[in-house]
Motif scaffolding. Structure first.
Motif, mmCIF file in Angstrom:
data_model
loop_
_atom_site.group_PDB
_atom_site.id
_atom_site.type_symbol
_atom_site.label_atom_id
_atom_site.label_comp_id
_atom_site.label_asym_id
_atom_site.label_seq_id
_atom_site.Cartn_x
_atom_site.Cartn_y
_atom_site.Cartn_z
ATOM 1 N N ARG A 11 0.834 -1.203 0.000
ATOM 2 C CA ARG A 11 0.000 0.000 0.000
ATOM 3 C C ARG A 11 0.866 1.248 0.000
ATOM 4 N N ASP A 12 0.354 2.270 -0.665
ATOM 5 C CA ASP A 12 1.006 3.578 -0.682
ATOM 6 C C ASP A 12 -0.008 4.590 -1.190
ATOM 7 N N ALA A 13 0.205 5.836 -0.863
ATOM 8 C CA ALA A 13 -0.655 6.895 -1.375
ATOM 9 C C ALA A 13 -0.268 7.264 -2.807
ATOM 10 N N ILE A 14 0.888 6.767 -3.240
ATOM 11 C CA ILE A 14 1.397 7.065 -4.573
ATOM 12 C C ILE A 14 1.589 5.743 -5.328
ATOM 13 N N GLN A 15 0.979 5.631 -6.500
ATOM 14 C CA GLN A 15 1.034 4.390 -7.269
ATOM 15 C C GLN A 15 2.470 3.961 -7.574
ATOM 16 N N SER A 16 3.362 4.917 -7.813
ATOM 17 C CA SER A 16 4.744 4.564 -8.148
ATOM 18 C C SER A 16 5.432 3.812 -7.010
ATOM 19 N N GLY A 17 5.038 4.069 -5.764
ATOM 20 C CA GLY A 17 5.600 3.322 -4.635
ATOM 21 C C GLY A 17 5.189 1.868 -4.681
ATOM 22 N N ILE A 18 3.930 1.628 -4.972
ATOM 23 C CA ILE A 18 3.428 0.255 -5.099
ATOM 24 C C ILE A 18 4.123 -0.434 -6.262
ATOM 25 N N ASP A 19 4.200 0.255 -7.394
ATOM 26 C CA ASP A 19 4.840 -0.312 -8.585
ATOM 27 C C ASP A 19 6.301 -0.654 -8.329
ATOM 28 N N SER A 20 6.986 0.182 -7.568
ATOM 29 C CA SER A 20 8.395 -0.047 -7.264
ATOM 30 C C SER A 20 8.593 -1.342 -6.482
ATOM 31 N N VAL A 21 7.737 -1.585 -5.502
ATOM 32 C CA VAL A 21 7.843 -2.817 -4.720
ATOM 33 C C VAL A 21 7.519 -4.030 -5.604
ATOM 34 N N LEU A 22 6.465 -3.916 -6.399
ATOM 35 C CA LEU A 22 6.118 -5.012 -7.313
ATOM 36 C C LEU A 22 7.261 -5.295 -8.276
ATOM 37 N N ASP A 23 7.867 -4.240 -8.823
ATOM 38 C CA ASP A 23 9.001 -4.415 -9.738
ATOM 39 C C ASP A 23 10.177 -5.065 -9.028
ATOM 40 N N GLY A 24 10.413 -4.685 -7.774
ATOM 41 C CA GLY A 24 11.502 -5.274 -7.005
ATOM 42 C C GLY A 24 11.301 -6.755 -6.764
ATOM 43 N N ILE A 25 10.070 -7.122 -6.433
ATOM 44 C CA ILE A 25 9.761 -8.546 -6.227
ATOM 45 C C ILE A 25 9.959 -9.313 -7.525
ATOM 46 N N ALA A 26 9.484 -8.742 -8.631
ATOM 47 C CA ALA A 26 9.619 -9.397 -9.938
ATOM 48 C C ALA A 26 11.082 -9.514 -10.353
ATOM 49 N N ALA A 27 11.921 -8.552 -9.953
ATOM 50 C CA ALA A 27 13.332 -8.546 -10.333
ATOM 51 C C ALA A 27 14.165 -9.541 -9.533
ATOM 52 N N VAL A 28 13.901 -9.648 -8.236
ATOM 53 C CA VAL A 28 14.767 -10.499 -7.400
ATOM 54 C C VAL A 28 14.148 -11.839 -7.027
ATOM 55 N N GLY A 29 12.819 -11.914 -7.010
ATOM 56 C CA GLY A 29 12.155 -13.156 -6.603
ATOM 57 C C GLY A 29 12.575 -14.375 -7.399
ATOM 58 N N PRO A 30 12.503 -14.329 -8.716
ATOM 59 C CA PRO A 30 12.886 -15.501 -9.506
ATOM 60 C C PRO A 30 14.349 -15.898 -9.310
ATOM 61 N N ALA A 31 15.244 -14.928 -9.169
ATOM 62 C CA ALA A 31 16.665 -15.242 -8.975
ATOM 63 C C ALA A 31 16.893 -15.933 -7.630
ATOM 64 N N ILE A 32 16.214 -15.453 -6.600
ATOM 65 C CA ILE A 32 16.342 -16.090 -5.278
ATOM 66 C C ILE A 32 15.809 -17.519 -5.340
ATOM 67 N N ALA A 33 14.644 -17.685 -5.975
ATOM 68 C CA ALA A 33 14.056 -19.029 -6.097
ATOM 69 C C ALA A 33 14.990 -19.958 -6.862
ATOM 70 N N LEU A 34 15.536 -19.501 -7.974
ATOM 71 C CA LEU A 34 16.439 -20.333 -8.790
ATOM 72 C C LEU A 34 17.677 -20.734 -8.001
ATOM 73 N N ALA A 35 18.266 -19.781 -7.277
ATOM 74 C CA ALA A 35 19.471 -20.060 -6.491
ATOM 75 C C ALA A 35 19.218 -21.086 -5.393
#
Length: 151
Positions: A30-54
């Motif tokens: 949650r955030d009052a600004i959509q870009s904050g939400i998008d940033s967290v989603l982008d971060g999860i999408a960027a690092v999540g698969p790499a952590i899972a693969l490792a």
């Protein structure tokens, strides 16, 4: 101002001495600004698969619900602040991450919210407590705002 909460976790087989074969959990962002939400989603999408693969894991993300931040009416918020000052009440403008009825009303009619203090800042928990005096102050403030709007 972004807040992310993991509030629900299910492990299978959910036994204390066995490493789970599957874990399902929710992430509420949650955030009052959509870009904050998008940033967290982008971060999860960027690092999540790499952590899972490792770690030899499979990661699947499934969006459950998405809602854009709602901004309340600046004029109404300013009116609430003026009325609070006139009544000698302290106030603090703040964001609310929770979904209130005002989220449904704000796109249709000028909307604001008045929050009153809970003991220890705790809300939406069994320990939540607001004194009768604080409830009376909030009610007085609401009445003052409504009188101003009626003029």
């Amino acid at each position: 101002s972004t807040v992310a909460t993991v509030g629900k976790i299910q492990c299978r087989p959910n036994v204390s001495n066995i490493i789970p074969g599957e874990v399902i959990f929710t992430v509420d962002i949650r955030d009052a600004i959509q870009s904050g939400i998008d940033s967290v989603l982008d971060g999860i999408a960027a690092v999540g698969p790499a952590i899972a693969l490792a770690r030899g894991l499979v990661l699947e993300t499934i969006p459950i619900l998405e809602s854009a931040p709602v901004h309340l009416d600046g004029g109404i918020l300013s009116l609430i602040e003026r009325c609070a000052a006139r009544l000698g009440m302290s106030y603090h403008r703040m964001n609310s991450g929770a979904v209130h009825d005002s989220c449904m009303l704000a796109p249709i009619v000028p909307t604001g919210m008045i929050f009153i203090p809970s003991k220890g800042g705790r809300s939406h928990v069994p320990e939540e407590y607001t004194s009768p005096e604080e409830i009376a102050k909030g009610t007085s403030l609401l009445a003052e705002v409504l009188l101003e709007l009626a003029r």
